[in-house]
Design a protein around this motif. Structure first.
Motif, PDB file in Angstrom:
ATOM      1  N   GLN A 138       0.827  -1.196   0.000  1.00 46.97           N
ATOM      2  CA  GLN A 138       0.000   0.000   0.000  1.00 46.97           C
ATOM      3  C   GLN A 138       0.874   1.265   0.000  1.00 46.97           C
ATOM      4  O   GLN A 138       1.965   1.267   0.578  1.00 46.97           O
ATOM      5  CB  GLN A 138      -0.927   0.027   1.229  1.00 46.97           C
ATOM      6  CG  GLN A 138      -1.960  -1.088   1.252  1.00 46.97           C
ATOM      7  CD  GLN A 138      -1.404  -2.438   1.652  1.00 46.97           C
ATOM      8  OE1 GLN A 138      -0.427  -2.531   2.393  1.00 46.97           O
ATOM      9  NE2 GLN A 138      -2.009  -3.503   1.151  1.00 46.97           N
ATOM     10  N   THR A 139       0.385   2.326  -0.632  1.00 54.05           N
ATOM     11  CA  THR A 139       1.152   3.571  -0.711  1.00 54.05           C
ATOM     12  C   THR A 139       0.481   4.734   0.006  1.00 54.05           C
ATOM     13  O   THR A 139       1.158   5.674   0.413  1.00 54.05           O
ATOM     14  CB  THR A 139       1.395   3.987  -2.180  1.00 54.05           C
ATOM     15  OG1 THR A 139       0.135   4.109  -2.851  1.00 54.05           O
ATOM     16  CG2 THR A 139       2.253   2.956  -2.894  1.00 54.05           C
ATOM     17  N   SER A 140      -0.855   4.726   0.170  1.00 56.50           N
ATOM     18  CA  SER A 140      -1.544   5.823   0.855  1.00 56.50           C
ATOM     19  C   SER A 140      -1.745   5.472   2.319  1.00 56.50           C
ATOM     20  O   SER A 140      -1.777   4.304   2.713  1.00 56.50           O
ATOM     21  CB  SER A 140      -2.897   6.107   0.199  1.00 56.50           C
ATOM     22  OG  SER A 140      -3.821   5.078   0.493  1.00 56.50           O
ATOM     23  N   ILE A 141      -1.908   6.510   3.156  1.00 55.46           N
ATOM     24  CA  ILE A 141      -2.066   6.299   4.599  1.00 55.46           C
ATOM     25  C   ILE A 141      -3.335   5.515   4.887  1.00 55.46           C
ATOM     26  O   ILE A 141      -3.340   4.603   5.729  1.00 55.46           O
ATOM     27  CB  ILE A 141      -2.068   7.652   5.333  1.00 55.46           C
ATOM     28  CG1 ILE A 141      -0.722   8.345   5.142  1.00 55.46           C
ATOM     29  CG2 ILE A 141      -2.348   7.462   6.818  1.00 55.46           C
ATOM     30  CD1 ILE A 141      -0.671   9.750   5.685  1.00 55.46           C
ATOM     31  N   ASN A 142      -4.444   5.855   4.207  1.00 54.88           N
ATOM     32  CA  ASN A 142      -5.693   5.126   4.428  1.00 54.88           C
ATOM     33  C   ASN A 142      -5.508   3.636   4.185  1.00 54.88           C
ATOM     34  O   ASN A 142      -5.944   2.791   4.981  1.00 54.88           O
ATOM     35  CB  ASN A 142      -6.779   5.663   3.491  1.00 54.88           C
ATOM     36  CG  ASN A 142      -7.581   6.775   4.119  1.00 54.88           C
ATOM     37  OD1 ASN A 142      -7.410   7.094   5.285  1.00 54.88           O
ATOM     38  ND2 ASN A 142      -8.460   7.381   3.344  1.00 54.88           N
ATOM     39  N   ASP A 143      -4.874   3.275   3.068  1.00 53.06           N
ATOM     40  CA  ASP A 143      -4.694   1.860   2.729  1.00 53.06           C
ATOM     41  C   ASP A 143      -3.735   1.175   3.693  1.00 53.06           C
ATOM     42  O   ASP A 143      -3.940   0.019   4.092  1.00 53.06           O
ATOM     43  CB  ASP A 143      -4.191   1.719   1.297  1.00 53.06           C
ATOM     44  CG  ASP A 143      -5.222   2.144   0.261  1.00 53.06           C
ATOM     45  OD1 ASP A 143      -6.418   2.165   0.599  1.00 53.06           O
ATOM     46  OD2 ASP A 143      -4.834   2.480  -0.865  1.00 53.06           O
ATOM     47  N   ILE A 144      -2.661   1.865   4.081  1.00 55.22           N
ATOM     48  CA  ILE A 144      -1.693   1.288   5.012  1.00 55.22           C
ATOM     49  C   ILE A 144      -2.353   0.975   6.348  1.00 55.22           C
ATOM     50  O   ILE A 144      -2.202  -0.130   6.903  1.00 55.22           O
ATOM     51  CB  ILE A 144      -0.494   2.232   5.199  1.00 55.22           C
ATOM     52  CG1 ILE A 144       0.356   2.273   3.924  1.00 55.22           C
ATOM     53  CG2 ILE A 144       0.365   1.804   6.389  1.00 55.22           C
ATOM     54  CD1 ILE A 144       1.404   3.363   3.918  1.00 55.22           C
ATOM     55  N   LEU A 145      -3.122   1.918   6.890  1.00 52.48           N
ATOM     56  CA  LEU A 145      -3.765   1.703   8.185  1.00 52.48           C
ATOM     57  C   LEU A 145      -4.844   0.633   8.110  1.00 52.48           C
ATOM     58  O   LEU A 145      -5.054  -0.116   9.067  1.00 52.48           O
ATOM     59  CB  LEU A 145      -4.356   3.015   8.696  1.00 52.48           C
ATOM     60  CG  LEU A 145      -3.339   4.092   9.110  1.00 52.48           C
ATOM     61  CD1 LEU A 145      -4.057   5.343   9.599  1.00 52.48           C
ATOM     62  CD2 LEU A 145      -2.409   3.578  10.206  1.00 52.48           C
TER      63      LEU A 145
END
Length: 882
Positions: A138-145
């Motif tokens: 994942q590259t975006s914060i939403n996806d990472i979390l």
């Protein structure tokens, strides 16, 4: 058997990787302070090389040295640097705090910079983003979390106006606006967007985490506990604190990937550069990031069509619900200058492009004063899609402009900017922090490939539909002191905060809103325009007392006065007790609140909905409007909450840790967006109501109101184990969240005119969005194995069942639980260059297909729940460090 295979294959790939042995030497260690507490995010460098590593939340680190004997250089802001000669595989290193430091390492929920997340009175997750970002898919914060914090959920939406462009997210199944976001411990502004398309967070206004480049962040701290008494409004579910990078050197990353269906191509390029300023700990860190994500299409029947050759000269007739629909005749289309795209339904992720820049800096002015600043900008442009208008819809389609119908495109232009600046002072044992934080979000709309039917052949096909914006400025002064002679230690803080907010809606061009406006997204009209402000003043205090090495108690209180709805006071009591050195208990009780946002008070528009297969203009009206007064809609007031939590921390081995935390959150007067008033529970019009709404250019209307009370109950479980296997190091994490949201049966303050229509005022669909639209069960098993030049990551994430219920013209459907597998393999070509190959959703897992009744005549193949509708995503990444 298939499920077992999908789980076993990545695990075998993972453990067979141990065959890659090299000539270098792996050193594992633990970093602590004088009290033996672990230190996180320290930098460890092998002297004479460019090899570096960071310590994690438990103070642990692993680094590769060229020989069995090496000198490690260890540094951390606030501590004296240290050179350590290491012989062997394991080492323990202790750093000594600098006596004159003004900068505290922020860990939300505690005033003690030396406490690890295991020693706090409330549960805190720490995601060491600087360490894991290069190997995670994942590259975006939403996806990472979403894939690293089980209590966190975020899904991309489709055909949902502005919500396609700013992904809504939730913590513990609560609304996006019930989680407070901080940057370096300072309040972050929200977006100007209201989610009103019956998606996750319906009726809420969240914070756009994707406006902050992940490459600028060192770590993410997630406080899973109500903290309004410490941080103010919105912190009902918890707090997310993004700590920006402070490191020196250059790092460049580039990522390219696409889905297994050859769409959704992503290109990400980011650069991070840090430099020391002077010899007293000053620094500047700069980040630039570019991200481009192409659209995906997951429509059910976008390749099926009935082609009536006898009506060739008039139009193509097609019916997506007809089982006899056949493949498009490409030759016949080509002869007419057409293609499949002229008839496709585009349903899937929107096309999004981001350009971002961020800075983080600190400059010591003298021994007792330092200046700090951080902030940045984000420019996002997106293209989403509305519902297709068929040529047979003679009340919507101008045939001279679109003889074969059209699918409208909603284009976004989103600008986001912020700046934190402040001074930290030291007066003997006292510390003073004075700061100002300003942020603004501007969302501009353009709707294209559509028409305003009332204008006929003179209608434009592209429209400027207007914009909305939100501005927030926060001035804060915080005074703190540590009394080392009171009990074991007492930490005291006192502060005040003054915040101003401004919300605006600006009209679009006349053709976008006149006489029904542009199809799919009518523009904002002069009647919709808003220019509203408010301010609030708060005073707070926070005390933590270590009565002994074992017993810690925290007390916090906060008074707030809002210019638009009055006063509120909230308090929090929390405690942690060490029964043994390896077994702790912790608990907290608190009250909280969330002020109604300006957006919820003043947002209004006319939008086009598809109801029973027909276009319907539905209005969202202000609570202070004439129509709201006619219907008896009450004014908005603050939400209030009571939070309870109890947990245990157990560390049976030095590198093995367990935490279990149970919680309950009771929210009264929760703000929701009503259903479409003007219809009865069966979808039939209520003539007297529709006649009233018609005078305002709509057939139905919706309002924000404090209609419901909710109760949230759940359990969080976290286990971490770190071990050496062969010449490598294996980190195992097992994370699980059970979360249940329940809406009380009785509604609050329902106007008398809607008695008997409760299922319209707040119906099964709205109730389902809170109670069953996010998984009750979610868990993650992650294994990360580092050996020599290789790093292997295997992560299985289980998304529990989701029930989508109460569609006005659909049925209830249960989407059973599914497991998503992530896999990545990283190889260090040189000490400076790393290459990564991997996949998110390796086995192409989707939610259950929607039943026909919920799929808009078979077009929406999947619902945007659980892991979303992207499917398998494969990527390659090249990283360079200097």
């Amino acid at each position: 058997m298939e499920k077992i295979t999908k789980t076993i294959i990545p695990l075998l790939l993972f453990f067979f990787s141990a065959q890659f042995y090299g000539q270098t030497h792996v050193i594992s260690g633990i970093l602590t302070n004088e009290k033996g507490n672990p230190l996180e995010s320290a930098t460890i460098v092998v002297k004479g090389t460019n090899t570096s590593a960071s310590s994690d939340a438990f103070g642990k680190f692993t680094i590769t040295a060229p020989t069995n004997t090496a000198v490690l250089i260890v540094s951390l802001i606030g501590y004296n640097s240290k050179h350590v000669e290491v012989k062997g595989d394991n080492t323990e290193i202790q750093l000594i705090a600098q006596d004159n430091t003004l900068d505290e390492i922020v860990i939300v929920g505690s005033r003690n910079p030396n406490k690890s997340k295991l020693e706090t009175t409330v549960p805190i997750d720490v995601v060491n983003l600087a360490k894991i970002r290069n190997v995670t898919p994942q590259t975006s914060i939403n996806d990472i979390l979403t894939y690293m914090i089980p209590a966190f959920n975020s899904n991309r939406q489709s055909s949902s106006d502005g919500t396609e462009h700013i992904d809504p997210a939730s913590l513990r199944g609560l609304g996006p606006d019930q989680t407070l976001v901080l940057i370096n411990g300072k309040r972050r502004h929200t977006t100007s967007l209201v989610n009103y398309q019956n998606t996750t967070g319906n009726g809420s206004v969240g914070t756009d985490l994707s406006a902050i480049p992940a490459s600028a962040i060192k770590r993410i701290e997630v406080l899973r506990d109500g903290s309004a008494a410490q941080y103010g409004s919105d912190a009902i579910a918890g707090v997310i604190n993004l700590v920006l990078k402070e490191n020196s050197g250059l790092e460049v990353n580039t990522t390219y990937g696409q889905t297994s269906r050859n769409d959704g191509q992503t290109t990400n390029l980011n650069l991070n550069y840090g430099h020391k300023l002077g010899d007293k700990g000053g620094f500047i860190n700069l980040t630039a990031e570019f991200n481009n994500r192409e659209k995906t299409n997951r429509s059910q029947n976008h390749n099926l069509i009935i082609f009536d050759q006898s009506a060739y000269d008039n139009y193509f007739a097609y019916d997506f619900s007809n089982p006899n629909a056949r493949q498009i005749d490409d030759d016949l289309l080509a002869a007419s200058g057409l293609s499949r795209d002229d008839f496709n339904f585009q349903i899937g992720d929107a096309k999004i492009q981001n350009i971002q820049g961020f800075v983080n800096s600190m400059i010591p002015l003298n021994q007792n004063i330092e200046f700090y600043a951080s902030g940045g900008f984000s420019q996002r442009n997106g293209t989403g899609f509305g519902f297709r208008r068929l040529p047979s819809e003679t009340e919507n389609v101008v045939p001279e402009l679109f003889p074969f119908g059209f699918q409208p495109e909603l284009k976004s232009d989103i600008s986001d900017a912020s700046l934190i600046s402040g001074l930290r002072f030291k007066f003997s044992d006292w510390k003073l922090d004075v700061s100002n934080t300003v942020g603004q979000n501007v969302f501009k709309y353009e709707v294209s490939n559509t028409n305003n039917f009332s204008l006929g052949v003179n209608s434009p096909t592209d429209f400027n539909a207007g914009n909305h914006s939100f501005l927030q400025n926060t001035l804060n002064a915080d005074i703190s002191r540590t009394f080392k002679t009171i009990f074991n230690e007492l930490r005291f803080a006192f502060g005040t905060e003054y915040r101003t907010e401004k919300f605006q809606i600006n009209k679009g061009e006349e053709a976008s809103y006149i006489n029904g406006g542009a199809q799919s997204f009518p523009g904002f009209s002069p009647l919709n325009e808003v220019n509203q402000k408010r301010n609030n003043l708060s005073i707070y205090t926070d005390v933590e007392v270590d009565f002994s090495d074992k017993f810690l108690v925290g007390v916090a209180g906060r008074f707030e006065n809002y210019s638009d709805f009055g006063n509120t006071f909230n308090g929090k009591l929390s405690s942690r007790y060490k029964i043994t050195d390896t077994f702790f208990v912790r608990a907290s009780i608190s009250t909280g609140f969330r002020a109604p946002s300006l957006q919820q008070q003043y947002f209004n528009n006319i939008a086009t909905d598809i109801v029973d297969g027909k276009n319907l203009n539905s209005g969202i009206f202000r609570n202070d409007s004439d129509i709201a007064k006619q219907l008896g809609i009450p004014e908005l007031k603050e939400e209030t909450s009571k939070n309870y939590s109890f947990g245990i921390v157990y560390s049976p081995l030095k590198n093995l840790h367990f935490t279990v935390d149970a919680y309950q959150i009771k929210i009264d007067n929760r703000i929701i967006l009503t259903g479409n008033l003007g219809n009865d529970p069966y979808g039939d019009p209520v003539p007297e109501l529709q006649a009233l709404f018609e005078t305002y250019g709509a057939q139905t209307g919706r309002f924000f109101t404090n209609a419901i009370n909710t109760t949230t109950k759940g359990i969080d479980f976290v286990a971490d184990y770190d071990m050496n296997i062969g010449n490598g190091n294996l980190t195992v994490s097992l994370l699980y969240n059970f979360n249940e949201n329940k809406v009380d049966d009785k509604l609050n303050n329902i106007p008398s005119i809607f008695i008997g229509q409760e299922d319209v005022y707040y119906g099964p669909q709205e109730r389902s969005l809170i109670e069953t639209n996010t998984p009750k069960n979610k868990g993650t098993l992650s294994l990360n194995y580092a050996i020599n030049k290789f790093n292997f990551l295997v992560r299985n994430t289980y998304f529990g069942e989701v029930i989508r219920n109460g569609f006005p013209f659909g049925i209830s459907q249960t989407h059973k639980g599914k497991t998503v597998t992530d896999l990545s393999v990283a190889y260090k070509i040189t000490p400076k260059i790393q290459f990564v190959l991997g996949a998110n959703n390796l086995f192409d897992v989707f939610p259950d297909r929607q039943v026909y009744e919920n799929s808009y005549f078979g077009v929406f193949k999947y619902a945007p729940v659980q892991m979303g509708t992207t499917g398998a995503y494969y990527f390659g990444r090249l990283s360079f460090k200097l």
